[in-house]
Structure formats: structure tokens, C-alpha cells
Design an enzyme around this catalytic site. Structure first.
Site, mmCIF file in Angstrom:
data_model
loop_
_atom_site.group_PDB
_atom_site.id
_atom_site.type_symbol
_atom_site.label_atom_id
_atom_site.label_comp_id
_atom_site.label_asym_id
_atom_site.label_seq_id
_atom_site.Cartn_x
_atom_site.Cartn_y
_atom_site.Cartn_z
ATOM 1 N N LYS A 1 0.732 -1.319 0.600
ATOM 2 C CA LYS A 1 -0.150 -0.249 0.187
ATOM 3 C C LYS A 1 0.948 1.379 -0.368
ATOM 4 O O LYS A 1 2.385 1.302 -0.125
ATOM 5 C CB LYS A 1 -0.738 -0.153 0.975
ATOM 6 N N ARG B 1 -1.137 -14.304 4.829
ATOM 7 C CA ARG B 1 -2.239 -13.403 5.318
ATOM 8 C C ARG B 1 -0.933 -13.399 6.998
ATOM 9 O O ARG B 1 -1.385 -12.314 7.796
ATOM 10 C CB ARG B 1 -3.563 -14.315 6.001
ATOM 11 N N HIS C 1 -1.719 -5.435 1.508
ATOM 12 C CA HIS C 1 -2.571 -5.903 1.208
ATOM 13 C C HIS C 1 -2.643 -7.787 0.988
ATOM 14 O O HIS C 1 -1.522 -7.623 0.350
ATOM 15 C CB HIS C 1 -3.813 -5.560 0.516
ATOM 16 N N ASN D 1 -1.830 -0.187 7.540
ATOM 17 C CA ASN D 1 -1.906 -1.102 7.589
ATOM 18 C C ASN D 1 -0.142 -1.656 6.559
ATOM 19 O O ASN D 1 -0.320 -3.669 5.787
ATOM 20 C CB ASN D 1 -2.397 -2.219 8.611
ATOM 21 N N TYR E 1 -12.411 -3.026 -2.594
ATOM 22 C CA TYR E 1 -12.651 -2.736 -0.971
ATOM 23 C C TYR E 1 -14.382 -2.389 -1.012
ATOM 24 O O TYR E 1 -15.017 -2.384 -0.152
ATOM 25 C CB TYR E 1 -12.182 -1.716 -0.092
ATOM 26 N N PHE F 1 -15.406 4.345 7.769
ATOM 27 C CA PHE F 1 -14.002 4.497 6.861
ATOM 28 C C PHE F 1 -13.386 4.392 6.149
ATOM 29 O O PHE F 1 -12.518 4.649 5.178
ATOM 30 C CB PHE F 1 -13.070 3.434 7.913
ATOM 31 N N GLU G 1 -10.209 -10.490 -7.088
ATOM 32 C CA GLU G 1 -8.967 -9.932 -7.307
ATOM 33 C C GLU G 1 -7.886 -9.699 -7.990
ATOM 34 O O GLU G 1 -7.446 -8.632 -8.671
ATOM 35 C CB GLU G 1 -8.697 -9.365 -5.585
ATOM 36 N N ARG H 1 2.583 -6.293 9.558
ATOM 37 C CA ARG H 1 1.283 -5.200 10.050
ATOM 38 C C ARG H 1 2.129 -5.386 11.197
ATOM 39 O O ARG H 1 1.985 -3.715 11.739
ATOM 40 C CB ARG H 1 -0.060 -5.783 9.869
ATOM 41 N N THR I 1 -4.938 -7.383 10.520
ATOM 42 C CA THR I 1 -6.395 -6.070 9.947
ATOM 43 C C THR I 1 -5.377 -5.313 10.688
ATOM 44 O O THR I 1 -4.850 -3.802 10.660
ATOM 45 C CB THR I 1 -7.807 -6.216 9.763
#
Ligand code: IDP
Ligand code: MG
Length: 173
Positions: A14, A97, A131, A128, A54, A62, A142, A114, A103
Site C-alpha cells: 500500500k 496472511r 493487502h 497496515n 474494497y 471508514f 482481486e 503489519r 488487520t
């Protein structure tokens, strides 16, 4: 003993990861998953790509801040980009992950990506750093959203040919 089937997963570094110059650290950490990279590129994120990516969060309070965040809007123009990667290999989704961490960066394992590099902004955005797809269905959606078939090395999902009107193409001069 059965060998686990190959999976595919989308990773995005990100804009906060780009701004903090963490791309190398993140790729090094993800190498622990023993997967292979079959697609990689740097790109600007349009509003429509961000909203589509998203879309499962569009009712969250948010959401607007999240769309601005993934586009890098809070940062300088040179950081308004992300690095998108597709990893392939056994148990890829869970392995990535696990290395990414939870998250919420404050709750994430401190040794995870993260946990090490993320923060919660004063506006309450979870910055964070990466993704990572959360299941096989999301991963397929995705990857198809972020990558064209020709940007992936090897076969991934079924493809079809479509005729295009003859037009212009930009090539190197
Ligand atoms: P994930 O990225 O771990 O899969 P999602 O629930 O899909 O988590 O949320 C997508 C992104 O939205 C998160 O990575 C984070 O940047 C942001 N986010 C999720 N939940 C919150 C929240 O409660 N407050 C602020 N930002 C959030
Ligand atoms: Mg998610």
C-alpha cells in the site's frame, strides 16, 4: 501424505509501504512463505479500482478514508502508487496472511509485517502496509481486477479472445 494444491493470492504494498520505503523489507519477509511471484507491477490506483477492490466495506464509516488511503491521497504525489504482486504456491493465502498479521496493526503479531510497520492514524485509518487476499474466491476476484492475463507468467484462470476496433497503441519511439 498428500501435497497441498497450489493457491494464488494478491498482495499489494500500500502507499504507506511505498512511502516508508518498505518494499524490500516486505518482499524479504514474504519470501519466508516459500512461494513464487507470477505477476508484479507498480501502478496508480484509480478511484473506481479502489472502490471495486474494497466494495465489501462500502457501508463502513471508514470507507471514504480507506479509498483515499489506498490511492495514497494523504501522501505526496510520488507516493500515490502501489506495488501489486501475485504469489503462487501451496497454502499461499494462509501463509501470506500469517506473515502479514492481523488487520489492526496494534493487535497484529509484533513480528508480522503489519505489526512491525503498521500504525493507526489520528483519523483512525488502519495504515497496515499491505493487502493480502483473504480466501480463494476473493483472491480470484482481486487478481482478475488488478491484472490482465498477459501480465501473469503462466496459466492461471481461463481466458478468451475478444476482437478490438483497430486504433492507436503507444509504443517506444
Ligand atoms: P484485511 O485487509 O485484513 O483483509 P479488511 O476487513 O478486508 O481487512 O479491511 C480492508 C482494509 O480496510 C484493512 O486492511 C484496513 O486498511 C482497513 N480497515 C479495516 N477495518 C478497519 C477499521 O475498523 N478501521 C479503520 N480501517 C480499517
Ligand atoms: Mg480483506
Amino acid at each position: 501424505m498428500s501435497t497441498p494444491k497450489d493457491e494464488y493470492t494478491l498482495v499489494i504494498v500500500k502507499p504507506d509501504g511505498i512511502k516508508k520505503s518498505l518494499t524490500g523489507n516486505i518482499l524479504t519477509k514474504l519470501a519466508e512463505a516459500r512461494l513464487i511471484i507470477i505477476g508484479a507491477k507498480v501502478l496508480h490506483v484509480s478511484k473506481s479500482l479502489a472502490e471495486d477492490h474494497y466494495r465489501h466495506l462500502k457501508d463502513k464509516p471508514f470507507f471514504n478514508d480507506l479509498i483515499e488511503y489506498i490511492q495514497g491521497k494523504p501522501y505526496g504525489e510520488e507516493y500515490q502508487r502501489v506495488m501489486a504482486l501475485v504469489y503462487r504456491g501451496p497454502d499461499a493465502i494462509r501463509r501470506v496472511r500469517a506473515l502479514a498479521g492481523s488487520t489492526n496493526p496494534e493487535e497484529a503479531d509484533p513480528v508480522s509485517i503489519r505489526g512491525s510497520y503498521g500504525r493507526i492514524t489520528t483519523k483512525g485509518v488502519f495504515e497496515n502496509v499491505i493487502h493480502a487476499s483473504s480466501d480463494a474466491k476473493d483472491a480470484e476476484r482481486e487478481i482478475k481486477l488488478w491484472f490482465k492475463p498477459e501480465e501473469i507468467v503462466g496459466d492461471l484462470f481461463p481466458v478468451k479472445k475478444v476482437k478490438r476496433e483497430a486504433g492507436e497503441e503507444t509504443v517506444w519511439s
